[in-house]
Every structure is written in structure tokens, then in C-alpha cells.
Design an enzyme around this catalytic site. Structure first.
Site, short mmCIF file in Angstrom:
data_model
loop_
_atom_site.label_atom_id
_atom_site.label_comp_id
_atom_site.label_asym_id
_atom_site.label_seq_id
_atom_site.Cartn_x
_atom_site.Cartn_y
_atom_site.Cartn_z
N CYS A 1 -18.93 -18.28 -38.46
CA CYS A 1 -18.21 -19.07 -39.80
C CYS A 1 -19.76 -19.78 -40.50
CB CYS A 1 -16.78 -19.02 -39.26
SG CYS A 1 -15.73 -18.14 -38.58
N ARG B 1 -22.20 -16.14 -43.65
CA ARG B 1 -22.44 -15.79 -42.18
C ARG B 1 -20.85 -15.35 -41.90
NH1 ARG B 1 -24.56 -19.34 -38.99
NH2 ARG B 1 -23.21 -19.58 -37.56
N TRP C 1 -14.90 -15.95 -41.06
CA TRP C 1 -15.03 -14.13 -41.01
C TRP C 1 -14.11 -14.59 -39.14
CZ3 TRP C 1 -16.61 -11.43 -35.85
CH2 TRP C 1 -17.09 -10.46 -35.68
N ASN D 1 -15.73 -23.50 -35.91
CA ASN D 1 -17.18 -21.83 -36.10
C ASN D 1 -17.06 -21.99 -33.99
OD1 ASN D 1 -18.74 -20.19 -35.80
ND2 ASN D 1 -20.47 -21.02 -36.96
N GLY D 2 -16.47 -20.44 -34.22
CA GLY D 2 -16.41 -20.50 -33.12
C GLY D 2 -15.29 -19.89 -32.20
N GLU E 1 -31.40 3.79 -35.48
CA GLU E 1 -31.77 2.56 -35.39
C GLU E 1 -31.31 3.22 -37.52
OE1 GLU E 1 -31.54 -0.54 -36.70
OE2 GLU E 1 -31.94 -0.62 -38.82
N LYS F 1 -28.19 2.26 -39.35
CA LYS F 1 -27.33 1.23 -41.30
C LYS F 1 -27.36 1.77 -41.78
CE LYS F 1 -29.77 -1.12 -40.89
NZ LYS F 1 -30.12 -2.62 -40.35
N GLU G 1 -23.32 1.04 -41.06
CA GLU G 1 -23.35 -0.07 -41.48
C GLU G 1 -22.22 -0.71 -42.83
OE1 GLU G 1 -25.76 -4.06 -39.24
OE2 GLU G 1 -27.01 -2.40 -40.05
N HIS H 1 -26.20 19.94 -25.80
CA HIS H 1 -25.41 19.71 -23.96
C HIS H 1 -23.64 18.70 -24.66
CE1 HIS H 1 -28.49 20.51 -21.30
NE2 HIS H 1 -28.78 19.21 -22.09
N LYS I 1 -23.37 -11.53 -40.72
CA LYS I 1 -25.10 -11.42 -40.76
C LYS I 1 -25.39 -12.37 -39.58
CE LYS I 1 -29.08 -10.48 -42.17
NZ LYS I 1 -29.71 -9.65 -41.64
#
Ligand code: G6P
Length: 610
Positions: free
Chosen positions: A2, A27, A75, A100-101, A483, A487, A490, A506, A605
Site C-alpha cells: 500500500c 505500490r 493492495w 500499510n502492513g 526471468e 516476465k 506477470e 524428465h 511493485k
């Protein structure tokens, strides 16, 4: 997670709050709200589901005016995204609070507050705090006193800011485990989760310590530390030019940030005039610490974890140092056996990621010879808590999917490899110079990849209607494939997995059919022939291959095989050069699909909660 902004001024506060939220939207962006106290001491509240733009519209339709206010972009953790769960939370039309938290003991506190007659209007963990505050204020406490008592009841992580209509000029705030800075103005003071939110109004900041409480008015500021003592905290002036947070000529921050990489990489790289890399780049005292280093433990999350995975190959192969890499959320809760003389290296774009920070804070006395933070944000919590620091200087990264922060982390980690390799005698002077020269030429190679943007845009069309993809690589290019897959998932929401190509047989080979595009990271290296055989296994089963390779690798377009030819570059640069191409692939797939790629669903983010 947040984002919090708070303003105590003599001028109208709503514009500053909304601009601050806009800058903090990276955020969290599922709902937003703002509370102001007007001249008649009324509490004025707007809360909206959705983006900050929705809040702006509400303010335009029904302007709320006041000089003291708090605002929040959320968030969701506890409680679905909704207007009711958006912050600020209100108690008895008197007290407003943003948080926030995560409050771990919220259920027990909620029961207590209900017994005291408080009514809850949200399903968040945060609402208990505003009722607690109200409870202590009603008992006659000052705002600081009430906040001190309230936080004494909380277990978990928080950054808080609150206002009270009975104390209309003041804002009180507290932090523990979540970031909060004070912005120092002239005749006005501010609070925010990140200094970026306030750069339009001040360049002077106080970075609060864990457990600090603060009270601001337009004319004053008072900080109380964990022990309840009044303390002076240092004011830091941010000297670099005001970072623009507009998209310039680009449609998305991510695209802009991908294209900023040649500049960002050049800025990250610190090479002396005699083409050497000095241990001093990692902070004063680095030499003494590095001389005691016998092993490395890298800890990070998300994309930064992938940077660590790439670096392990470098540190072991080039510097001859044993290296372990682990995601922070696992590392922090595991019983560990550490190799003596291990250096803890945390890697983080934001320097605020809760798990990474906790991993650093929870290490046992003497477990490591020291800690090094590789971070992009100066004065971030990780930077302040580490013995040594390397700032990646990528500039503010706004797109949720990390791009330039990742590649600059790789530069930092290669520099670390060179410095440690030389100090240990594993890297000859010539080899170190060769690597340094290669790094110096990196921006040019990245520029060449960026020029392939239209070609990659075309290639991306093939992925639009796919539901699953595989990314393959071997050796150091396996984490590059990881990576690439991260990407793509996401921002395009296409399921993407990375595999070391040797593992195909496998299990994942069973998934291969014409509907599953397979992206191979295939530059010319020692493992290319092995990879080529793995790709044949795919082709012979009807899989569609998209091979990212240099000219020397000798791949040619053909049935079921499309090649993206990338520049031939020194081997040490390949992970970065190939990553940039994969970033562009994800960007264009997401663009074709029309997703909100700077703010992908459900992500944030900066993850400052566990
Ligand atoms: C979030 C972001 C990722 C980032 C990760 C770690 O998940 O969306 O892009 O890689 O956090 O963040 P850090 O700031 O520690 O690098």
C-alpha cells in the site's frame, strides 16, 4: 504494497495528496482513499474501488478542501478490494487512519473493540487500529500518546498515519516493518511510504527508524523512538535531479524502462580511469570484509532472485567462491548451516521487500562475515541495515515488472565477481581486464537489441492466443529463461515455466505439442550443442520453437522453428543481452493482448508485507 501520503500544510492539501498517490500507485492499485479536515473541523472522506484516477474523479465531482489530510492506495491483503475496505478507515466520524502492513493479532483486537461497542464497517485487519486510537483519544490521551498506546497493542508490520478532528492541525504516524519517510517543507510537513511521492513538494527527508512515532503539523515535527524518548533524526537532502515519472514518448513505463537500459547500465557501472573495478564501489570497509569472504549467500525475491541465480554461475566459475542463492521467504524460516566466512548478499530493487529485509534482520550474531545490499533505492531500509551497499543507479522504476533494475543488478553482481575473484587470486589481471572491458561495451550491445524492437513485436504475435509456454536454457542461461518466463506470466497472464533444457525429458516433454510455444535461450556457449539436442527432442514431437541465438549458433528458420538473431557479444554479457530481448517479447505479447502491463492484476511493485 500500500502507499501512504499525508500532508499538514497551510495550503490546500488535496492536490498534493492525489499527486503523491499517483506517484505511489506502483505500490498497489486496487482501491484508493483520502480524508481531509476542513476549516470547520469536519472529516471529509472519499474512498473508491479501482485506481487513483477514480479518486481524482470523485474529488473533481465533489471537491473536499482542507489543509491537513491523509491518503492511501491499497493492495489488498485482508479483505477483498472494495470501497468499504479502502483506507482511510474512520472511527466515530472523529479519527481517520491509513495503514500499510499486516496486523497479525487483528482478530483478537477486533473482538475486544466490539466488546467496547465499536462497529466495524470493513473486513480489513487495519480497522482495529483506528478504533484503538479513538478509544485512547476518548480517554483523554494526546495524539502521540494515543498512537503510542495503540501500537503497543499491535503485532505485525505497519506504517500508519492518522488524523483527529479534535486535534485538527496534527498528523501522527508510526512505523514498524513498513517504510515511512517524513518530508520536511517550509511551513508544511509531509509523510509518505516513499520519498518519490513527495519529490514535487520537497527534497528534504527524514527516514524513520523501526519503532519511531512522529507527529507533524505545518510548523513542527517531533519524533519519538522505540523507548519513548524524543529524538532528532537526520534530515537528508536528495540532491539528484527530480526524477520525472512521466512516460515520455512511450505508451508504458515498462517500454520506457526497457529502452532506458543502455543509459542505466552505463550509470550502474563504476570503472576507474585505469579500467579497474575497485572494492570501494561496495562501500567504505568493503576491502576488509571482502578479505574475509570464503563463500557467498545471496537472498532475494522475484526478479532479484533471478539476478542472484545468474550471479552464482559467475561467482563460482570466475571467482572460485562457493555461492548459494535462496528466495528470502524460505531462507528466513529455515534452520541453516552456514559455511564459515560467508558474506550475505541481499538483492532488491526497492530495498523494502519485507521477506528480504526480514532475512537480513533475523540472521544470528556472527552467522555472516558481513552483509552487502545491492539495491536501487538509496536510504531504503535494506541499504540502511547493511554493512556494505552497492546502489545500482537505474533510476526510478515504475513498471511493476522489473527490467532495468534487473540488468543493473547483474552489472553489480559481475563487478562483485571481478573484485572478489581478483582479491582471492582466482581471476588473473588479464581476465579481470577482459571482463571489465566487456562490461564497458555492454550498453552498445543492449542498444543493438533494442533496435530489434519491431522484429520482436512481430514475433510476439505468435503467442497471443497461447495459454502455456516453456522457456528453456542451460547453464547460466537457465536463470535467464526463468526471468523470461516470469516476465511473460506477470504481464501477459500466459502461463510460462522455465526449465533447464536437460530436464525436459524428465517430465515437461509430455506437455509439448503444437499449442505450446517453446522459447530457447541459445547463444553460442559451451553448452550450445547439448541444448541443440534438447531442442531436437522438442521439434521431433511437433513443438514450436522460438530460438533466441547469435549468428554463430547457426540456427535457421524452418518448419516449427523461428529464430531471433541477437548480436554476437562477449559471453559474460549474454545473460543481460538476452534478457533485454525477452523483456521486449513479454512487453509485446502483453501489448497485443491488451493487458494493463504497467500494473498487472494482483501484483505490486514493492512488497512490504510478508
Ligand atoms: C515484486 C515485484 C517484482 C520484484 C519483487 C522483488 O514481486 O513485482 O518485480 O522482483 O517484488 O522486489 P525487490 O524490490 O526486492 O527487488
Amino acid at each position: 504494497m500500500c502507499g501512504i501520503v499525508a500532508v499538514a500544510a497551510r495550503r490546500e492539501a488535496s492536490e498534493i495528496l492525489l499527486e503523491g498517490l499517483r506517484r505511489l500507485e506502483y505500490r498497489g492499485y486496487d482501491s484508493a482513499g483520502m480524508a481531509l479536515i476542513d476549516n470547520e473541523k469536519n472529516l471529509l472522506l472519499h474512498k473508491k474501488l479501482g485506481r487513483v484516477s477514480e479518486l481524482m474523479k470523485a474529488q473533481a465531482m465533489e471537491p473536499h478542501l482542507g489543509c491537513v489530510g491523509i491518503a492511501h492506495t491499497r493492495w489488498a491483503t485482508h479483505g477483498e478490494p472494495s470501497a468499504a475496505n479502502a483506507h482511510p478507515h474512520i472511527s466515530n466520524q472523529r479519527v481517520a487512519l491509513v495503514h500499510n502492513g499486516i496486523i497479525e493479532n487483528h482478530a483478537a483486537l477486533r473482538g475486544e473493540m466490539i466488546d467496547l461497542g465499536y462497529e466495524f464497517t470493513s473486513t480489513t485487519d487495519s480497522e482495529v487500529i483506528v478504533h484503538l486510537l479513538h478509544h485512547f483519544l476518548r480517554d483523554g490521551e494526546t495524539m502521540l500518546g494515543a498512537m503510542q498506546k495503540a501500537v503497543g497493542r499491535l503485532q505485525g508490520a505497519y506504517a500508519l498515519a492518522a488524523l483527529d478532528t479534535e486535534n485538527p492541525g496534527q498528523i501522527v504516524a508510526a512505523r514498524e516493518g513498513s517504510p515511512l519517510v517524513v518530508g520536511v517543507g517550509i511551513g508544511e510537513n509531509f509523510l509518505a511510504s516513499d520519498q518519490l511521492a513527495l519529490r514535487q513538494v520537497t527534497d528534504r527527508f527524514i527516514y524513520l527508524e523501526e519503532g519511531d512515532l512522529v507527529q507533524i503539523t505545518s510548523a513542527s515535527m517531533q519524533v519519538i523512538d522505540l523507548s519513548g524518548q524524543r529524538v532528532e533524526r537526520q534530515v537528508t537532502r536528495i540532491s539528484e535531479a527530480l526524477e520525472t515519472i512521466d512516460r515520455g514518448n512511450y505508451d508504458h513505463f515498462m517500454h520506457k524502462e526497457i529502452h532506458q537500459q543502455p543509459r542505466a547500465l552505463a550509470d550502474a557501472l563504476q570503472i576507474d580511469a585505469d579500467r579497474r573495478i575497485s572494492a570501494k564501489c561496495f562501500g567504505t570497509g568493503a576491502e576488509a570484509v571482502f578479505d574475509r569472504v570464503a563463500a557467498i549467500q545471496i537472498v532475494a525475491c522475484g526478479t532479484s532472485y533471478h539476478a542472484g541465480m545468474v550471479a552464482r554461475y559467475w561467482l563460482e566459475q570466475l571467482a572460485g567462491i562457493p555461492c548459494q542463492v535462496e528466495v528470502a521467504s524460505e531462507f528466513r524460516y529455515r534452520t541453516r548451516v552456514q559455511h564459515p566466512g560467508t558474506l550475505l548478499v541481499t538483492v532488491s530493487q526497492s530495498g523494502e521487500t519485507a521477506d528480504t529485509l526480514a532475512a537480513l534482520r533475523n540472521v544470528a550474531e556472527g552467522e555472516f562475515v558481513g552483509s552487502l545490499a545491492i539495491a536501487n533505492v538509496d536510504n531504503s531500509s535494506l541499504v540502511r541495515a547493511s554493512d556494505l551497499v552497492f546502489l545500482t543507479r537505474a533510476g526510478a522504476e515504475i513498471g511493476v515488472a522489473s527490467t532495468k533494475a534487473f540488468t543493473t543488478q547483474l552489472v553489480a553482481l559481475m563487478m562483485l565477481t571481478i573484485v572478489l575473484g581478483q582479491r582471492r587470486g582466482s581471476l588473473t589481471e588479464n581476465k579481470a581486464r577482459e571482463l571489465t572491458n566487456a562490461l564497458h561495451s555492454l550498453p552498445e550491445f543492449v542498444q543493438q537489441v533494442l533496435e530489434l524492437d519491431p522484429t520482436i513485436e512481430k514475433l510476439a504475435e505468435a503467442f497471443i492466443n497461447k495459454h502455456h509456454t516453456l522457456f528453456l536454457g542451460r547453464g547460466i542461461h537457465y536463470p535467464v529463461a526463468m526471468e523470461g518466463a516470469l516476465k511473460l506470466k506477470e504481464i501477459s497472464y500466459i502461463h510460462a515455466e522455465a526449465y533447464p533444457a536437460g530436464e525436459l525429458k524428465h517430465g515437461p516433454l509430455a506437455l509439448v505439442d503444437a499449442d505450446m510455444p517453446i522459447v530457447a535461450v541459445a547463444p553460442t556457449d559451451d553448452l550450445l550443442e547439448k541444448l541443440r539436442s534438447n531442442l531436437e527432442e522438442v521439434r521431433s514431437r511437433g513443438g514450436e520453437l522460438y530460438v533466441f541465438a547469435d549468428k554463430e549458433a547457426g540456427f535457421a528458420n524452418g518448419p516449427g522453428l523461428r529464430v531471433l538473431q541477437l548480436p554476437s557479444c562477449p559471453e559474460v554479457l549474454m545473460p543481460i543481452v538476452y534478457t533485454v530481448a525477452l523483456q521486449l517479447l513479454s512487453y509485446h505479447v502483453a501489448l497485443h493482448k491488451g493487458t494493463d502491463l504497467d500494473k498487472p492484476r494482483n501484483l505490486a511493485k514493492s512488497v512490504t508485507v510478508e
